[in-house]
Design a protein around this motif. Structure first.
Motif, PDB file in Angstrom:
ATOM      1  N   UNK A  46       0.851  -1.185   0.000  1.00  0.00           N
ATOM      2  CA  UNK A  46       0.000   0.000   0.000  1.00  0.00           C
ATOM      3  C   UNK A  46       0.888   1.236   0.000  1.00  0.00           C
ATOM      4  N   UNK A  47       0.309   2.365  -0.338  1.00  0.00           N
ATOM      5  CA  UNK A  47       1.064   3.617  -0.420  1.00  0.00           C
ATOM      6  C   UNK A  47       0.931   4.385   0.888  1.00  0.00           C
ATOM      7  N   UNK A  48       2.058   4.577   1.599  1.00  0.00           N
ATOM      8  CA  UNK A  48       2.065   5.388   2.817  1.00  0.00           C
ATOM      9  C   UNK A  48       3.283   6.313   2.856  1.00  0.00           C
ATOM     10  N   UNK A  49       3.752   6.723   1.691  1.00  0.00           N
ATOM     11  CA  UNK A  49       4.968   7.525   1.615  1.00  0.00           C
ATOM     12  C   UNK A  49       4.753   8.994   1.977  1.00  0.00           C
ATOM     13  N   UNK A  65      -3.803   5.416   6.102  1.00  0.00           N
ATOM     14  CA  UNK A  65      -4.822   6.447   6.230  1.00  0.00           C
ATOM     15  C   UNK A  65      -6.021   6.055   5.361  1.00  0.00           C
ATOM     16  N   UNK A  66      -7.144   6.727   5.578  1.00  0.00           N
ATOM     17  CA  UNK A  66      -8.328   6.511   4.743  1.00  0.00           C
ATOM     18  C   UNK A  66      -8.838   7.859   4.270  1.00  0.00           C
ATOM     19  N   UNK A  67     -10.019   7.851   3.672  1.00  0.00           N
ATOM     20  CA  UNK A  67     -10.582   9.106   3.212  1.00  0.00           C
ATOM     21  C   UNK A  67     -10.893  10.068   4.335  1.00  0.00           C
ATOM     22  N   UNK A  68     -11.043   9.562   5.562  1.00  0.00           N
ATOM     23  CA  UNK A  68     -11.393  10.434   6.683  1.00  0.00           C
ATOM     24  C   UNK A  68     -10.592  10.138   7.954  1.00  0.00           C
ATOM     25  N   UNK A  69     -10.573   8.866   8.371  1.00  0.00           N
ATOM     26  CA  UNK A  69      -9.925   8.473   9.614  1.00  0.00           C
ATOM     27  C   UNK A  69      -8.562   7.856   9.355  1.00  0.00           C
ATOM     28  N   UNK A  70      -7.759   7.798  10.411  1.00  0.00           N
ATOM     29  CA  UNK A  70      -6.532   7.034  10.379  1.00  0.00           C
ATOM     30  C   UNK A  70      -6.856   5.568  10.106  1.00  0.00           C
ATOM     31  N   UNK A  91      -6.032   1.279   3.903  1.00  0.00           N
ATOM     32  CA  UNK A  91      -5.385   2.528   3.486  1.00  0.00           C
ATOM     33  C   UNK A  91      -6.185   3.101   2.315  1.00  0.00           C
ATOM     34  N   UNK A  92      -7.490   3.190   2.506  1.00  0.00           N
ATOM     35  CA  UNK A  92      -8.424   3.384   1.407  1.00  0.00           C
ATOM     36  C   UNK A  92      -8.588   4.844   0.994  1.00  0.00           C
ATOM     37  N   UNK A  93      -8.933   5.029  -0.271  1.00  0.00           N
ATOM     38  CA  UNK A  93      -9.386   6.336  -0.750  1.00  0.00           C
ATOM     39  C   UNK A  93     -10.734   6.687  -0.133  1.00  0.00           C
ATOM     40  N   UNK A  94     -11.597   5.690  -0.019  1.00  0.00           N
ATOM     41  CA  UNK A  94     -12.936   5.894   0.498  1.00  0.00           C
ATOM     42  C   UNK A  94     -12.982   5.956   2.017  1.00  0.00           C
ATOM     43  N   UNK A  95     -14.200   5.993   2.549  1.00  0.00           N
ATOM     44  CA  UNK A  95     -14.419   6.107   3.989  1.00  0.00           C
ATOM     45  C   UNK A  95     -15.032   4.828   4.537  1.00  0.00           C
ATOM     46  N   UNK A  96     -14.628   4.451   5.743  1.00  0.00           N
ATOM     47  CA  UNK A  96     -15.210   3.283   6.396  1.00  0.00           C
ATOM     48  C   UNK A  96     -16.408   3.654   7.262  1.00  0.00           C
ATOM     49  N   UNK A  97     -16.688   4.946   7.410  1.00  0.00           N
ATOM     50  CA  UNK A  97     -17.832   5.389   8.204  1.00  0.00           C
ATOM     51  C   UNK A  97     -18.812   6.157   7.325  1.00  0.00           C
ATOM     52  N   UNK A  98     -20.040   6.235   7.801  1.00  0.00           N
ATOM     53  CA  UNK A  98     -21.139   6.790   7.015  1.00  0.00           C
ATOM     54  C   UNK A  98     -21.183   8.308   7.157  1.00  0.00           C
ATOM     55  N   UNK A  99     -21.122   9.012   6.039  1.00  0.00           N
ATOM     56  CA  UNK A  99     -21.240  10.469   6.052  1.00  0.00           C
ATOM     57  C   UNK A  99     -20.236  11.103   6.984  1.00  0.00           C
ATOM     58  N   UNK A 100     -20.708  12.029   7.811  1.00  0.00           N
ATOM     59  CA  UNK A 100     -19.846  12.703   8.784  1.00  0.00           C
ATOM     60  C   UNK A 100     -19.948  12.084  10.160  1.00  0.00           C
ATOM     61  N   UNK A 101     -20.653  10.958  10.282  1.00  0.00           N
ATOM     62  CA  UNK A 101     -20.808  10.308  11.573  1.00  0.00           C
ATOM     63  C   UNK A 101     -19.715   9.303  11.858  1.00  0.00           C
ATOM     64  N   UNK A 102     -19.912   8.514  12.935  1.00  0.00           N
ATOM     65  CA  UNK A 102     -18.916   7.550  13.388  1.00  0.00           C
ATOM     66  C   UNK A 102     -19.367   6.105  13.152  1.00  0.00           C
ATOM     67  N   UNK A 159     -16.269   4.992  -1.425  1.00  0.00           N
ATOM     68  CA  UNK A 159     -16.279   3.938  -2.442  1.00  0.00           C
ATOM     69  C   UNK A 159     -15.048   3.046  -2.313  1.00  0.00           C
ATOM     70  N   UNK A 160     -15.110   1.864  -2.903  1.00  0.00           N
ATOM     71  CA  UNK A 160     -13.960   0.972  -2.954  1.00  0.00           C
ATOM     72  C   UNK A 160     -13.681   0.589  -4.397  1.00  0.00           C
ATOM     73  N   UNK A 161     -12.554  -0.097  -4.627  1.00  0.00           N
ATOM     74  CA  UNK A 161     -12.191  -0.572  -5.969  1.00  0.00           C
ATOM     75  C   UNK A 161     -12.124   0.567  -6.982  1.00  0.00           C
ATOM     76  N   UNK A 162     -11.604   1.714  -6.540  1.00  0.00           N
ATOM     77  CA  UNK A 162     -11.542   2.876  -7.425  1.00  0.00           C
ATOM     78  C   UNK A 162     -10.315   2.777  -8.333  1.00  0.00           C
ATOM     79  N   UNK A 163     -10.240   3.632  -9.360  1.00  0.00           N
ATOM     80  CA  UNK A 163      -9.040   3.653 -10.207  1.00  0.00           C
ATOM     81  C   UNK A 163      -7.784   4.036  -9.441  1.00  0.00           C
ATOM     82  N   UNK A 164      -7.941   4.676  -8.278  1.00  0.00           N
ATOM     83  CA  UNK A 164      -6.801   5.173  -7.519  1.00  0.00           C
ATOM     84  C   UNK A 164      -6.350   4.209  -6.433  1.00  0.00           C
TER      85      UNK A 164
END
Length: 326
Positions: free
Chosen positions: A111-114, A154-159, A182-193, A264-269
């Motif tokens: 994964x990319x963490x540079x 890291x993820x789209x929002x949280x560590x 280490x996703x582009x997307x978020x593991x949580x819904x909207x701005x919640x937890x 989202x998951x499985x993105x081009x990035x």
């Protein structure tokens, strides 16, 4: 379906996991080691993967079993973690026999963490040593959250972090998952937890918050990372006796768990990838029905493991993102 006694991938008998990390580097590596060679396969669905020795996992390739699987940070540099594991295994006398030589088979993914704030100005690639250290640490118990390959994720929002989960099916077969999130997307819904994976949670393993009453079903997410900065890499494992083709189908089915837990998951990035491992201790009583159950269980375990990775990540000085636990 119930969690295994540890709720870790090592509930699959014959498998051990080791972690190693460097806090200054803010990166690390994780190895899944078999007590004996095991069947392995892979499914790649992200657009930016980084891998080692995955071609030989295809059902038509010569090598039948692998000795270990490696997940690592470090982008392309991290592929060297598998070299460190291979060196250590060779000293143990492990590997594919070719005459008097032994060649350890160690597929890996990175994964990319540079760009996570760690010191990346090394004079010599540190990942080979991290791979050796992870191999030396392999055991039934291992740390989750800010550990191993997920140390600097890291993820789209949280560590992000390292997660694992397991389940035991009614037929006695065990399934487990291990993931560096280490996703582009978020593991949580909207701005919640609340976690997207909440419908598959067992025994409050990531907070028991459930889903919110409403969520942004029609939202159009924008990427919060740049191309190549993401990737979630995972392993799903079972003690069932599978062919390489059956293991590949389990890996493919497990990708559903990634889509349930990361939006989202499985993105081009992302370079999203799932390895499958099968130790072969339990013969399938019904190859069709049991294969169906294995795919479902692998997807459920992976969704849970992804949420646990973020749930258990801990805050550290210099973090660029908040830890879910604060």
């Amino acid at each position: 379906m119930r969690p295994g006694p540890r709720n870790l991938i090592t509930d699959v008998a014959g498998l051990r996991v080791g972690n190693a990390a460097d806090s200054g580097l803010r990166s690390g590596a994780t190895v899944l080691l078999g007590d004996a060679p095991f069947i392995a396969a892979v499914s790649v669905m992200g657009g930016a993967p980084g891998t080692r020795e995955t071609d030989l996992l295809a059902p038509d390739k010569l090598v039948h079993g692998v000795d270990a699987l490696v997940l690592s940070g470090g982008s392309a540099f991290g592929l060297d973690a598998a070299s460190g594991v291979a060196d250590g295994l060779r000293l143990m006398g492990r590997g594919f026999a070719v005459g008097v030589q032994r060649v350890p088979i160690v597929p890996g993914a990175i994964l990319f963490d540079l760009l996570n704030g760690g010191a990346k100005d090394w004079a010599e690639n540190p990942y080979k040593a991290l791979g050796r250290a992870a191999l030396a640490a392999a055991g039934a118990e291992f740390a989750l959250g800010t550990a191993g390959a997920g140390f600097g994720a890291m993820t789209g929002r949280w560590k992000g972090g390292l997660g694992s989960a397991s389940c035991v099916l009614e037929n006695g077969v065990t399934v487990g998952a291990l993931v560096a999130v280490n996703a582009l997307g978020s593991v949580t819904v909207g701005e919640g937890r609340q976690f997207w994976a909440a419908p598959w949670e067992l025994d409050g393993e990531f907070g028991g918050l459930g889903l919110p009453g409403a969520f942004p079903a029609n939202a159009e997410p924008a990427p919060r990372k740049r191309m190549g900065e993401a990737t979630t890499i995972a392993i799903v494992a079972t003690d069932a006796a599978l062919t390489k083709a059956q293991a590949q189908r389990m890996a493919t089915a497990a990708q559903d768990g990634m889509a349930r837990a990361i939006v989202p998951s499985h993105t081009p990035f992302d370079g999203d990838l799932v390895f499958a491992a099968a130790t072969g201790a339990h013969e399938l009583a019904d190859p069709l029905a049991d294969s169906f159950l294995l795919g479902h269980a692998a997807a459920c375990c992976l969704a849970r493991a992804i949420a646990r990775a973020v749930y258990l990540a801990r805050a550290m000085p210099g973090d660029l993102q908040p830890a879910w636990a604060g």
